[in-house]
Design a protein around this motif. Structure first.
Motif, PDB file in Angstrom:
ATOM      1  N   THR A   1       1.303   6.460  11.204  1.00  0.00           N
ATOM      2  CA  THR A   1       2.505   7.105   9.956  1.00  0.00           C
ATOM      3  C   THR A   1       2.049   8.536   9.714  1.00  0.00           C
ATOM      4  O   THR A   1       3.204   9.311   8.935  1.00  0.00           O
ATOM      5  CB  THR A   1       3.040   5.910   9.554  1.00  0.00           C
ATOM      6  OG1 THR A   1       2.261   5.900   8.791  1.00  0.00           O
ATOM      7  CG2 THR A   1       3.794   5.296  10.081  1.00  0.00           C
ATOM      8  N   GLY A   2       1.196   8.270   9.980  1.00  0.00           N
ATOM      9  CA  GLY A   2       0.035   9.844   8.704  1.00  0.00           C
ATOM     10  C   GLY A   2      -0.348   9.518   7.316  1.00  0.00           C
ATOM     11  O   GLY A   2      -0.022  10.142   7.206  1.00  0.00           O
ATOM     12  N   VAL A   3       0.003   8.375   6.875  1.00  0.00           N
ATOM     13  CA  VAL A   3       0.453   7.736   5.551  1.00  0.00           C
ATOM     14  C   VAL A   3      -1.599   7.815   5.017  1.00  0.00           C
ATOM     15  O   VAL A   3      -1.673   8.686   4.035  1.00  0.00           O
ATOM     16  CB  VAL A   3       0.838   7.040   4.587  1.00  0.00           C
ATOM     17  CG1 VAL A   3       0.083   6.669   4.012  1.00  0.00           C
ATOM     18  CG2 VAL A   3       2.556   6.927   5.668  1.00  0.00           C
ATOM     19  N   ILE A   4      -2.347   7.266   6.257  1.00  0.00           N
ATOM     20  CA  ILE A   4      -3.516   7.795   5.310  1.00  0.00           C
ATOM     21  C   ILE A   4      -4.032   7.663   7.308  1.00  0.00           C
ATOM     22  O   ILE A   4      -3.715   8.179   8.141  1.00  0.00           O
ATOM     23  CB  ILE A   4      -3.998   6.099   5.096  1.00  0.00           C
ATOM     24  CG1 ILE A   4      -3.979   5.157   6.485  1.00  0.00           C
ATOM     25  CG2 ILE A   4      -3.289   5.742   3.636  1.00  0.00           C
ATOM     26  CD1 ILE A   4      -4.132   4.017   5.942  1.00  0.00           C
TER      27      ILE A   4
ATOM     28  N   CYS B   1      -3.384  10.144   3.041  1.00  0.00           N
ATOM     29  CA  CYS B   1      -3.452  11.573   3.503  1.00  0.00           C
ATOM     30  C   CYS B   1      -1.804  12.935   2.531  1.00  0.00           C
ATOM     31  O   CYS B   1      -1.623  13.292   2.475  1.00  0.00           O
ATOM     32  CB  CYS B   1      -2.680  12.080   4.566  1.00  0.00           C
ATOM     33  SG  CYS B   1      -3.708  11.714   5.718  1.00  0.00           S
ATOM     34  N   GLY B   2      -0.812  11.468   2.254  1.00  0.00           N
ATOM     35  CA  GLY B   2       0.459  12.052   1.598  1.00  0.00           C
ATOM     36  C   GLY B   2       1.346  11.664   1.929  1.00  0.00           C
ATOM     37  O   GLY B   2       1.488  12.202   2.702  1.00  0.00           O
ATOM     38  N   ILE B   3       2.559  11.315   1.199  1.00  0.00           N
ATOM     39  CA  ILE B   3       4.170  11.131   2.361  1.00  0.00           C
ATOM     40  C   ILE B   3       5.070  12.254   1.309  1.00  0.00           C
ATOM     41  O   ILE B   3       5.740  12.098   1.663  1.00  0.00           O
ATOM     42  CB  ILE B   3       4.268   9.494   2.216  1.00  0.00           C
ATOM     43  CG1 ILE B   3       4.077   9.057   0.707  1.00  0.00           C
ATOM     44  CG2 ILE B   3       3.583   9.123   3.870  1.00  0.00           C
ATOM     45  CD1 ILE B   3       4.081   7.711   0.874  1.00  0.00           C
ATOM     46  N   GLY B   4       4.291  12.782   0.125  1.00  0.00           N
ATOM     47  CA  GLY B   4       5.647  13.674  -0.271  1.00  0.00           C
ATOM     48  C   GLY B   4       6.444  12.580  -0.779  1.00  0.00           C
ATOM     49  O   GLY B   4       5.917  11.646  -1.271  1.00  0.00           O
ATOM     50  N   ASP B   5       7.674  13.714  -1.503  1.00  0.00           N
ATOM     51  CA  ASP B   5       8.569  12.184  -2.951  1.00  0.00           C
ATOM     52  C   ASP B   5      10.123  11.623  -2.148  1.00  0.00           C
ATOM     53  O   ASP B   5      10.049  10.914  -3.026  1.00  0.00           O
ATOM     54  CB  ASP B   5       9.190  13.550  -3.867  1.00  0.00           C
ATOM     55  CG  ASP B   5       8.245  14.323  -4.475  1.00  0.00           C
ATOM     56  OD1 ASP B   5       8.222  15.777  -4.678  1.00  0.00           O
ATOM     57  OD2 ASP B   5       6.964  13.934  -5.078  1.00  0.00           O
ATOM     58  N   ALA B   6       9.957  12.188  -0.773  1.00  0.00           N
ATOM     59  CA  ALA B   6      11.049  11.443   0.139  1.00  0.00           C
ATOM     60  C   ALA B   6      10.507  10.229   0.155  1.00  0.00           C
ATOM     61  O   ALA B   6       9.196   9.546   1.490  1.00  0.00           O
ATOM     62  CB  ALA B   6      11.594  11.665   0.884  1.00  0.00           C
TER      63      ALA B   6
ATOM     64  N   LEU C   1       1.105  -1.097  -0.629  1.00  0.00           N
ATOM     65  CA  LEU C   1      -0.074   0.238   0.136  1.00  0.00           C
ATOM     66  C   LEU C   1       0.653   1.423   0.270  1.00  0.00           C
ATOM     67  O   LEU C   1       0.730   2.376  -0.868  1.00  0.00           O
ATOM     68  CB  LEU C   1      -0.991   0.055   1.459  1.00  0.00           C
ATOM     69  CG  LEU C   1      -2.430  -0.868   1.390  1.00  0.00           C
ATOM     70  CD1 LEU C   1      -3.044  -1.206   2.095  1.00  0.00           C
ATOM     71  CD2 LEU C   1      -3.167  -0.503   0.158  1.00  0.00           C
ATOM     72  N   HIS C   2       2.199   1.164   1.157  1.00  0.00           N
ATOM     73  CA  HIS C   2       2.558   2.006   0.968  1.00  0.00           C
ATOM     74  C   HIS C   2       3.663   2.839  -0.144  1.00  0.00           C
ATOM     75  O   HIS C   2       3.453   3.339  -0.745  1.00  0.00           O
ATOM     76  CB  HIS C   2       4.117   2.232   2.107  1.00  0.00           C
ATOM     77  CG  HIS C   2       5.124   2.568   2.599  1.00  0.00           C
ATOM     78  ND1 HIS C   2       6.269   2.432   1.327  1.00  0.00           N
ATOM     79  CD2 HIS C   2       4.959   4.216   2.177  1.00  0.00           C
ATOM     80  CE1 HIS C   2       7.351   3.953   1.615  1.00  0.00           C
ATOM     81  NE2 HIS C   2       6.461   5.206   2.578  1.00  0.00           N
TER      82      HIS C   2
END
Length: 267
Positions: free
Chosen positions: A62-65, A76-81, A20-21
């Motif tokens: 972890t704040g990803v979702i 939620c979005g995790i940016g490019d890194a 998923l990540h």
């Protein structure tokens, strides 16, 4: 978006988290979009609903979702890194991994209680003492005790005032649930109740109320050492001699909750 079935030889929870990540990271599911429902994910991964829920919990921690009742699970979005935390979650797959988990749990929770104890004069321990009382009332009901036990440790993390510590404890809830459940089963088999387990929790609270960081950390280590006796290579020796599992850290103290009142509310 379709997901490949889980490789049964790998950790199922970690496989789902990683898949998923990676899908989110690559833009397969974009920020603001909803993940498929948990039943659909379970079908796609060829995994149980429990495994899917575990993965969702880790990604949420972890704040990803974000999981919102009535709205579903939103990315939620995790940016490019690549984030530094890999979201490991599942039940420990062998004795070595369980030992690794117990080492991490000890480091994390001793730090949490030390942090709380250092600031004890500024804290109101009412919620913790109430949690301790609920735990005491459930000591003859293993299933209910497990729920209250996990809630007690999550509450400790919240008292630390550090949101990252809270998230880290949440991220290890699945192996922690498995480990505590195993310890509860062993304790019930030996003693018929969970009085000795409750006493260890009482020791933690007593030390926190007193502002004694060393004693609080010692009580946490006693819990973890007890778990070590109940798992892996040491389990056989623990089972062969009851005195070997005579509750670490309880020497000279009553193991019966009825013989001592719950700690008072703090300042």
């Amino acid at each position: 978006m379709m997901f490949p079935p889980v490789n049964k030889r790998s950790s199922i929870g970690k496989h789902i988290v990683d898949s998923l990540h990676q899908t989110i990271l690559s833009g397969g599911i974009k920020r603001g979009e909803k993940l498929p429902g948990q039943r659909e994910l379970a079908q796609q991964f060829g995994a149980s609903l429990t495994s899917v829920r575990e993965a969702i919990s880790v990604l949420a921690a972890t704040g990803v979702i974000s999981v919102t009742p009535g709205r579903g699970t939103i990315v939620c979005g995790i940016g490019d890194a690549e984030p530094s935390f890999d979201g490991w979650l599942g039940v420990a797959s062998d004795d070595a991994e369980m030992n690794d988990f117990l080492e991490v749990r000890e480091l994390l929770e001793t730090h949490i209680v030390r942090k709380i104890a250092r600031d004890s004069k500024a804290k109101d321990f009412g919620a913790i003492t109430e949690a301790l009382k609920r735990l005491q009332r459930k000591r003859k009901n293993p299933k209910a005790y497990l729920v209250e036990d996990l809630a007690f440790h999550r509450l400790l993390a919240s008292y630390s005032g550090n949101k990252i510590l809270e998230k880290l404890l949440l991220a290890i809830q699945t192996p922690m649930r498995s480990q505590i459940s195993h310890s509860i089963t062993r304790t019930m088999k030996k003693a018929g109740d969970l009085d000795t387990s409750w006493v260890l929790h009482r020791d933690v609270v007593d030390a926190l109320v007193a502002g004694n960081a060393d004693d609080a950390a010692k009580a946490i280590r006693a819990m973890v050492n007890r778990a070590r006796l109940y798992h892996g290579a040491q389990e056989e020796s623990a089972a062969s001699g009851d005195t070997a599992v005579s509750e670490p850290g309880l020497k000279g103290r009553s193991r019966h909750p009825s013989r001592r009142a719950s700690p008072r509310k703090g300042n």
